[in-house]
Write a protein that holds these residues in place. Structure first.
Motif, PDB file in Angstrom:
ATOM      1  N   LEU A 501     -24.128  12.822  -5.883  1.00  0.00           N
ATOM      2  CA  LEU A 501     -24.208  14.115  -4.888  1.00  0.00           C
ATOM      3  C   LEU A 501     -25.490  14.520  -4.282  1.00  0.00           C
ATOM      4  N   SER A 502     -26.511  14.103  -4.688  1.00  0.00           N
ATOM      5  CA  SER A 502     -27.766  14.323  -3.953  1.00  0.00           C
ATOM      6  C   SER A 502     -27.576  13.291  -2.556  1.00  0.00           C
ATOM      7  N   ALA A 503     -27.273  12.107  -3.022  1.00  0.00           N
ATOM      8  CA  ALA A 503     -27.023  11.386  -1.327  1.00  0.00           C
ATOM      9  C   ALA A 503     -25.976  12.111  -0.625  1.00  0.00           C
ATOM     10  N   ALA A 508     -25.326  14.528   4.884  1.00  0.00           N
ATOM     11  CA  ALA A 508     -24.808  15.926   5.614  1.00  0.00           C
ATOM     12  C   ALA A 508     -25.781  16.645   6.054  1.00  0.00           C
ATOM     13  N   SER A 509     -27.168  16.429   5.891  1.00  0.00           N
ATOM     14  CA  SER A 509     -28.108  17.438   6.402  1.00  0.00           C
ATOM     15  C   SER A 509     -28.485  16.573   8.032  1.00  0.00           C
ATOM     16  N   VAL A 510     -29.435  17.133   8.531  1.00  0.00           N
ATOM     17  CA  VAL A 510     -30.000  16.881   9.848  1.00  0.00           C
ATOM     18  C   VAL A 510     -30.806  15.507   9.619  1.00  0.00           C
ATOM     19  N   PRO A 512     -30.102  12.397   7.570  1.00  0.00           N
ATOM     20  CA  PRO A 512     -29.005  11.558   6.859  1.00  0.00           C
ATOM     21  C   PRO A 512     -29.683  10.365   6.297  1.00  0.00           C
ATOM     22  N   LEU A 513     -30.725   9.723   6.981  1.00  0.00           N
ATOM     23  CA  LEU A 513     -31.647   8.472   6.396  1.00  0.00           C
ATOM     24  C   LEU A 513     -32.315   8.799   5.027  1.00  0.00           C
ATOM     25  N   TRP A 514     -32.483   9.976   4.765  1.00  0.00           N
ATOM     26  CA  TRP A 514     -33.059  10.333   3.352  1.00  0.00           C
ATOM     27  C   TRP A 514     -32.070  10.141   2.313  1.00  0.00           C
ATOM     28  N   ALA A 515     -30.945  10.058   2.709  1.00  0.00           N
ATOM     29  CA  ALA A 515     -29.926   9.687   1.465  1.00  0.00           C
ATOM     30  C   ALA A 515     -30.040   8.394   0.830  1.00  0.00           C
ATOM     31  N   LEU A 516     -30.943   7.731   1.564  1.00  0.00           N
ATOM     32  CA  LEU A 516     -31.256   6.148   1.072  1.00  0.00           C
ATOM     33  C   LEU A 516     -31.882   6.437  -0.246  1.00  0.00           C
ATOM     34  N   LEU A 517     -32.727   7.449  -0.325  1.00  0.00           N
ATOM     35  CA  LEU A 517     -33.553   7.575  -1.385  1.00  0.00           C
ATOM     36  C   LEU A 517     -32.946   7.779  -2.601  1.00  0.00           C
ATOM     37  N   PRO A 518     -32.036   8.667  -2.946  1.00  0.00           N
ATOM     38  CA  PRO A 518     -31.105   8.759  -4.226  1.00  0.00           C
ATOM     39  C   PRO A 518     -30.142   7.520  -4.256  1.00  0.00           C
ATOM     40  N   ALA A 519     -29.603   7.148  -3.238  1.00  0.00           N
ATOM     41  CA  ALA A 519     -28.862   5.834  -3.492  1.00  0.00           C
ATOM     42  C   ALA A 519     -29.867   4.666  -3.893  1.00  0.00           C
TER      43      ALA A 519
END
Length: 550
Positions: A501-503, A508-510, A512-519
């Motif tokens: 859910l965090s990813a 979807a934020s401005v 999106p590359l930060w989604a790699l951390l929770p992934a």
């Protein structure tokens, strides 16, 4: 650049293989539910994929697959069976390269080789075989190593070491296994196979064992024409051992061939302890007079005296259907870890013995026994010696060949006279049996003499209130373990959901590359959850076995 591309190709195959293992462990990936039949069918498809992938990766990985087939504690039985049938068949390299290798290796001695057939008798990943004649008139075959193989082998083995180091650092995959040690052993074995002088020594030793047996023939080594990359042997033509129609047309009794093959292998194990570790039908042929011919001596097995004595004790315990004694012998041999609860293991061994050793014996008793053994060791605290796996695999191969030649073939009946020496310990005579009986009587008398003292100590501790009684309820332990695993699985599932859910939110934020951390954080959690599911399913299978509630 080519080294990098080769490494990426190998790593892609490794990651795909791990992804398949994870996918197949998920119940929701099976349409209609994960029935045993569906699991077996999918495992067979995966094993075929792995075999094809190893063939495409080339020489080192073909040999690695053959070695991996001797580790049923790492792969399921279906994978092991498929890899055990891995026989490398690759296109032949040009005849000009054959002549170049001969000139480089033999030098002036190359002039002794005449009538070299440009069409090879066979081609494999390491070498190809050509028929030729010597000036003396001797008919020979030349096994010639592929050019540039040494460099490719060393590159592939270097990547294998890297893969092993990564697997060892994983908290679940590295537990109870030494992947770097396996990679080092693989490196040692494969580099040794590149030196044909070692195979020449094996062939000479193997031939020496059967010099007095007219029913067995092994080609002699021509040492003057053999080097590190060229092996010269006598040419011994024959009919492929599993070609029953050709044998009948040649006037050879297939039943006699089956008996000769089984007897010769049992003799290798019991009498010599030095045996052919790769006796598939491609390495066996039958001469016109019915004699059995062995080919290809690159993979040979050696049973140490200690292992042979331990096998004798195991055979005696198995013949008596004493599962407790058999498990004790396996622990003493280091096959089973001494720190585990042997109750479930003893139950599995008892079931295996009762099924495999109850008359009337089926025609494929060895095949069933080895299958049960592979199922037993996979995912369990077993570390079977590689030599023992090669023994079981070779016996199973001979059993299959025997059944193809004679439907009434029974390896158990042929094995009786060869197992008698093992039944009397190390095979040095009946004195060993009396010594064993004397040892057991001595141990029993010692325990009997110490019984009054131990009883007095127990009564004294009871009077002082120091005696503790520990009652273990197997069903309660199993229920508690299931509850613990279920709680851990639920916790990991919730954590995985939160990370996913965090990813999704961050993606979807401005930024999106930060989604790699929770992934990335979800990867080790997912691996732990996967291991938990495997343990829960394994415990469930054990409880469903007959007699599991006893």
């Amino acid at each position: 650049m080519s080294r990098m591309l080769r490494g990426l190709r190998i790593w892609r195959a490794v990651l795909t293989f791990l992804l398949f293992l994870w996918w197949d462990s998920q119940a929701w990936t099976y349409r209609g539910g994960p029935t045993p039949e569906r699991r077996a069918a999918r495992q067979q498809r995966r094993a075929r994929w792995l075999t094809a992938e190893l063939l495409q990766l080339g020489s080192a990985f073909i040999k690695f697959g053959q070695l991996l087939s001797a580790r049923p504690d790492i792969l399921p039985a279906g994978w092991v069976a498929e890899l055990a049938s891995l026989q490398d068949s690759v296109p032949a390299f040009p005849f000009e390269q054959v002549q170049t290798v001969l000139e480089e290796e033999l030098g002036p001695r190359c002039a002794e080789v005449i009538d070299l057939d440009p069409v090879p008798l066979g081609a494999a990943s390491l070498a190809q075989v050509h028929r030729a004649s010597l000036r003396s008139g001797r008919q020979v075959v030349l096994k010639i190593q592929r050019p540039g193989l040494d460099t490719l082998f060393r590159l592939d083995l270097e990547v294998m070491q890297q893969v092993a180091a990564v697997l060892q650092r994983h908290p679940s995959w590295g537990r109870g296994r030494d992947w770097p040690a396996m990679a080092r052993e693989c490196r040692r074995v494969l580099l040794r196979e590149l030196d044909f002088r070692v195979e020449a020594q094996y062939a000479a030793r193997f031939r020496q064992q059967f010099l007095d047996d007219e029913r067995i023939r092994i080609p002699a080594v021509i040492w003057e024409q053999s080097t590190r990359r060229v092996l010269c042997l006598d040419y011994l033509p024959g009919i492929k051992v599993n070609d029953r129609e050709a044998l009948v047309e040649a006037g050879v009794d297939p039943s006699a061939v089956a008996e000769i093959g089984a007897a010769s292998y049992l003799k290798q194990l019991v009498r010599f302890g030095f045996f052919h570790a790769d006796p598939h039908p491609g390495n066996l042929a039958v001469a016109s007079d019915g004699a059995l011919i062995y080919y290809d001596f690159g993979m040979m097995g050696l049973l140490s005296d200690g292992l042979r004595r331990r096998l004798g004790s195991m055979v005696r315990a198995a013949a008596a259907r004493d599962s407790a004694a058999l498990v004790d012998e396996m622990q003493a041999a280091g096959v089973i870890s001494k720190e585990i609860d042997v109750g479930p293991v003893r139950r599995l061994v008892r079931l295996m013995l009762n099924e495999a050793l109850t008359p009337p014996f089926s025609s494929n008793v060895i095949d069933k026994l080895s299958g049960d053994l592979y199922d037993l060791v996979y995912g369990q605290p077993f570390r079977l010696p590689v030599e023992l796996i090669f023994v079981m695999r070779a016996l199973s191969t001979f059993e299959g060949v025997g059944r193809s030649l004679d439907p009434a073939f029974s390896l158990v009946g042929i094995a009786k006279p060869y197992l008698l020496p093992l039944m009397t310990s190390s095979g040095s005579g009946s004195n060993d049996l009396f010594n064993e009986l004397g040892r057991q009587v001595g141990a029993l008398s010692s325990r009997a003499a110490a019984l009054p003292r131990r009883l007095d100590e127990s009564l004294e501790r009871l009077e002082q209130g120091d005696l503790q009684l520990q009652v273990r309820l197997g069903e309660s332990d199993r229920q508690f373990r299931r509850m613990t695993l279920a709680q851990q699985s639920i916790g990991q599932s919730v954590l995985l959901g939160c990370l996913a859910l965090s990813a999704a939110i961050v993606g979807a934020s401005v930024r999106p590359l930060w989604a790699l951390l929770p992934a990335a954080a979800a990867v080790p959690v997912g691996m732990g959850w996967f291991q938990m599911q495997v343990r829960m399913r394994r415990d469930q299978r054990l409880e469903q076995l007959p007699g599991s509630n006893r």
